[in-house]
Write a protein that holds these residues in place. Structure first.
Motif, mmCIF file in Angstrom:
data_model
loop_
_atom_site.group_PDB
_atom_site.id
_atom_site.type_symbol
_atom_site.label_atom_id
_atom_site.label_comp_id
_atom_site.label_asym_id
_atom_site.label_seq_id
_atom_site.Cartn_x
_atom_site.Cartn_y
_atom_site.Cartn_z
ATOM 1 N N PRO A 4 0.826 -1.215 0.000
ATOM 2 C CA PRO A 4 0.000 0.000 0.000
ATOM 3 C C PRO A 4 0.861 1.267 0.000
ATOM 4 C CG PRO A 4 -0.675 -1.494 1.761
ATOM 5 C CD PRO A 4 0.585 -2.042 1.170
ATOM 6 N N VAL A 5 0.397 2.272 -0.685
ATOM 7 C CA VAL A 5 1.079 3.567 -0.699
ATOM 8 C C VAL A 5 0.874 4.225 0.655
ATOM 9 C CG1 VAL A 5 1.145 5.865 -1.743
ATOM 10 C CG2 VAL A 5 0.706 3.865 -3.183
ATOM 11 N N ILE A 6 1.939 4.793 1.195
ATOM 12 C CA ILE A 6 1.815 5.569 2.435
ATOM 13 C C ILE A 6 1.425 6.989 2.052
ATOM 14 C CG2 ILE A 6 3.013 6.526 4.434
ATOM 15 C CD1 ILE A 6 4.910 4.101 4.304
ATOM 16 N N PHE A 7 0.247 7.415 2.499
ATOM 17 C CA PHE A 7 -0.180 8.795 2.295
ATOM 18 C C PHE A 7 -0.147 9.495 3.648
ATOM 19 C CE2 PHE A 7 -3.383 12.196 2.134
ATOM 20 C CZ PHE A 7 -2.803 12.971 1.146
ATOM 21 N N SER A 13 0.857 19.854 2.213
ATOM 22 C CA SER A 13 1.447 19.831 0.876
ATOM 23 C C SER A 13 0.469 20.435 -0.112
ATOM 24 C CB SER A 13 1.759 18.381 0.478
ATOM 25 O OG SER A 13 2.227 18.317 -0.844
ATOM 26 N N PHE A 14 1.018 20.969 -1.191
ATOM 27 C CA PHE A 14 0.165 21.437 -2.282
ATOM 28 C C PHE A 14 -0.287 20.269 -3.146
ATOM 29 C CE2 PHE A 14 2.597 25.400 -1.481
ATOM 30 C CZ PHE A 14 1.526 26.222 -1.185
ATOM 31 N N VAL A 15 0.328 19.112 -2.984
ATOM 32 C CA VAL A 15 -0.017 17.924 -3.766
ATOM 33 C C VAL A 15 -1.099 17.159 -3.013
ATOM 34 C CG1 VAL A 15 0.864 15.840 -4.875
ATOM 35 C CG2 VAL A 15 2.361 17.817 -4.608
ATOM 36 N N GLY A 16 -2.241 16.964 -3.654
ATOM 37 C CA GLY A 16 -3.371 16.289 -3.018
ATOM 38 C C GLY A 16 -3.231 14.783 -2.971
ATOM 39 N N GLN A 17 -4.173 14.139 -2.326
ATOM 40 C CA GLN A 17 -4.109 12.695 -2.119
ATOM 41 C C GLN A 17 -4.150 11.914 -3.434
ATOM 42 O OE1 GLN A 17 -6.971 11.060 0.621
ATOM 43 N NE2 GLN A 17 -6.149 9.000 0.435
ATOM 44 N N GLU A 18 -5.079 12.236 -4.302
ATOM 45 C CA GLU A 18 -5.216 11.480 -5.556
ATOM 46 C C GLU A 18 -3.944 11.571 -6.401
ATOM 47 O OE1 GLU A 18 -7.875 11.684 -9.568
ATOM 48 O OE2 GLU A 18 -8.918 12.044 -7.678
ATOM 49 N N GLU A 19 -3.400 12.782 -6.526
ATOM 50 C CA GLU A 19 -2.180 12.967 -7.309
ATOM 51 C C GLU A 19 -0.987 12.261 -6.655
ATOM 52 O OE1 GLU A 19 0.379 16.556 -9.404
ATOM 53 O OE2 GLU A 19 -1.157 17.058 -7.942
ATOM 54 N N THR A 43 7.513 12.602 -1.059
ATOM 55 C CA THR A 43 8.724 11.791 -0.893
ATOM 56 C C THR A 43 8.390 10.482 -0.187
ATOM 57 O OG1 THR A 43 9.981 13.855 -0.633
ATOM 58 C CG2 THR A 43 11.091 11.807 0.001
ATOM 59 N N ILE A 44 7.621 10.562 0.865
ATOM 60 C CA ILE A 44 7.242 9.376 1.645
ATOM 61 C C ILE A 44 6.404 8.422 0.804
ATOM 62 C CG2 ILE A 44 5.801 8.621 3.599
ATOM 63 C CD1 ILE A 44 6.834 11.297 4.980
ATOM 64 N N ALA A 45 5.445 8.968 0.083
ATOM 65 C CA ALA A 45 4.601 8.123 -0.773
ATOM 66 C C ALA A 45 5.444 7.428 -1.838
ATOM 67 C CB ALA A 45 3.498 8.964 -1.418
ATOM 68 N N ILE A 46 6.335 8.177 -2.485
ATOM 69 C CA ILE A 46 7.200 7.588 -3.510
ATOM 70 C C ILE A 46 8.081 6.513 -2.894
ATOM 71 C CG2 ILE A 46 9.137 8.035 -5.067
ATOM 72 C CD1 ILE A 46 7.892 10.846 -5.529
ATOM 73 N N VAL A 108 10.511 13.160 -10.706
ATOM 74 C CA VAL A 108 9.291 13.814 -10.239
ATOM 75 C C VAL A 108 9.643 15.259 -9.913
ATOM 76 C CG1 VAL A 108 7.508 13.844 -8.456
ATOM 77 C CG2 VAL A 108 8.376 11.652 -9.312
ATOM 78 N N LEU A 109 8.942 16.176 -10.547
ATOM 79 C CA LEU A 109 9.183 17.601 -10.346
ATOM 80 C C LEU A 109 8.132 18.149 -9.397
ATOM 81 C CD1 LEU A 109 9.768 18.423 -14.114
ATOM 82 C CD2 LEU A 109 11.454 17.702 -12.401
ATOM 83 N N SER A 110 8.545 18.447 -8.175
ATOM 84 C CA SER A 110 7.587 18.818 -7.135
ATOM 85 C C SER A 110 7.430 20.318 -6.934
ATOM 86 C CB SER A 110 7.999 18.179 -5.805
ATOM 87 O OG SER A 110 7.968 16.781 -5.921
ATOM 88 N N SER A 111 8.042 21.116 -7.797
ATOM 89 C CA SER A 111 7.865 22.561 -7.698
ATOM 90 C C SER A 111 8.101 23.182 -9.066
ATOM 91 C CB SER A 111 8.831 23.165 -6.669
ATOM 92 O OG SER A 111 10.158 23.167 -7.176
ATOM 93 N N THR A 112 7.590 24.389 -9.246
ATOM 94 C CA THR A 112 7.777 25.101 -10.510
ATOM 95 C C THR A 112 9.251 25.375 -10.751
ATOM 96 O OG1 THR A 112 5.634 26.146 -10.211
ATOM 97 C CG2 THR A 112 7.100 27.147 -11.817
ATOM 98 N N ARG A 113 9.962 25.787 -9.711
ATOM 99 C CA ARG A 113 11.401 26.061 -9.844
ATOM 100 C C ARG A 113 12.145 24.797 -10.242
ATOM 101 N NH1 ARG A 113 15.866 26.372 -6.033
ATOM 102 N NH2 ARG A 113 17.444 27.688 -6.961
ATOM 103 N N ALA A 114 11.792 23.679 -9.614
ATOM 104 C CA ALA A 114 12.444 22.402 -9.944
ATOM 105 C C ALA A 114 12.142 22.020 -11.385
ATOM 106 C CB ALA A 114 11.968 21.310 -8.993
ATOM 107 N N ALA A 115 10.900 22.193 -11.797
ATOM 108 C CA ALA A 115 10.518 21.842 -13.169
ATOM 109 C C ALA A 115 11.311 22.653 -14.176
ATOM 110 C CB ALA A 115 9.018 22.066 -13.369
ATOM 111 N N ARG A 116 11.423 23.939 -13.946
ATOM 112 C CA ARG A 116 12.165 24.809 -14.850
ATOM 113 C C ARG A 116 13.634 24.387 -14.913
ATOM 114 N NH1 ARG A 116 9.805 29.285 -13.616
ATOM 115 N NH2 ARG A 116 10.899 29.513 -11.655
ATOM 116 N N ALA A 117 14.233 24.110 -13.749
ATOM 117 C CA ALA A 117 15.642 23.722 -13.695
ATOM 118 C C ALA A 117 15.885 22.391 -14.397
ATOM 119 C CB ALA A 117 16.098 23.631 -12.233
ATOM 120 N N ILE A 118 15.034 21.422 -14.117
ATOM 121 C CA ILE A 118 15.211 20.087 -14.690
ATOM 122 C C ILE A 118 14.982 20.118 -16.196
ATOM 123 C CG2 ILE A 118 14.385 17.706 -14.682
ATOM 124 C CD1 ILE A 118 15.908 18.582 -12.100
ATOM 125 N N LEU A 119 13.937 20.788 -16.632
ATOM 126 C CA LEU A 119 13.661 20.841 -18.067
ATOM 127 C C LEU A 119 14.781 21.550 -18.823
ATOM 128 C CD1 LEU A 119 9.829 21.487 -18.011
ATOM 129 C CD2 LEU A 119 11.019 19.359 -18.544
#
Length: 133
Positions: A4-7, A13-19, A43-46, A108-119
């Motif tokens: 089972p996934v740990i939620f 968090s800004f990330v909801g349960q379903e996501e 992080t914990i769920a992943i 997994v990009l968990s923030s806008t700044r991270a997404a911009r940097a990684i992309l």
């Protein structure tokens, strides 16, 4: 039978349960880079599903309740996923560029700044490979 996934509903968090559940299930059995780990709900769920998660975040990131690093460490210990979680502290752009690109099955990009940097980093890596570097 999958585990089972740990939620961690008690962690803001800004990330909801379903996501969170959807991302964690996608990461099942993989080696994952999570950029922008914040206080660790995702992080914990992943980590509950992945073979290993490398959480990369800024050294003085702030969350809803203060410094994220201290909270992240407490949370991954409390949810017993510390054995599969590797914390990398530093500038996200630099950290991503220093990571071996063939190490991860998922990013997994968990923030806008991270997404911009990684992309941006991914485009640079692809451009250098196309140019034969």
């Amino acid at each position: 039978m999958s585990v089972p996934v740990i939620f961690a509903s008690d962690i803001q968090s800004f990330v909801g349960q379903e996501e969170t559940l959807r991302i964690a299930r996608f990461c099942e059995g993989k080696i994952v880079l999570e950029a922008g780990s914040d206080t660790g709900r995702l992080t914990i769920a992943i980590a509950s599903q992945a073979q290993r998660v490398h959480a990369l975040d800024a050294p003085v990131a702030q969350s809803f309740t203060g410094d994220t690093l201290d909270q992240l460490m407490k949370n991954i210990k409390r949810y017993r996923v510390i054995d599969r979680t590797f914390i990398h502290i530093g500038d996200i752009e630099v950290g991503f560029m220093l990571m071996p690109k063939d190490t991860f099955h998922a990013i997994v990009l968990s923030s806008t700044r991270a997404a911009r940097a990684i992309l941006t980093g991914c485009c640079d890596v692809l451009a250098s490979r196309i140019n034969g570097n």
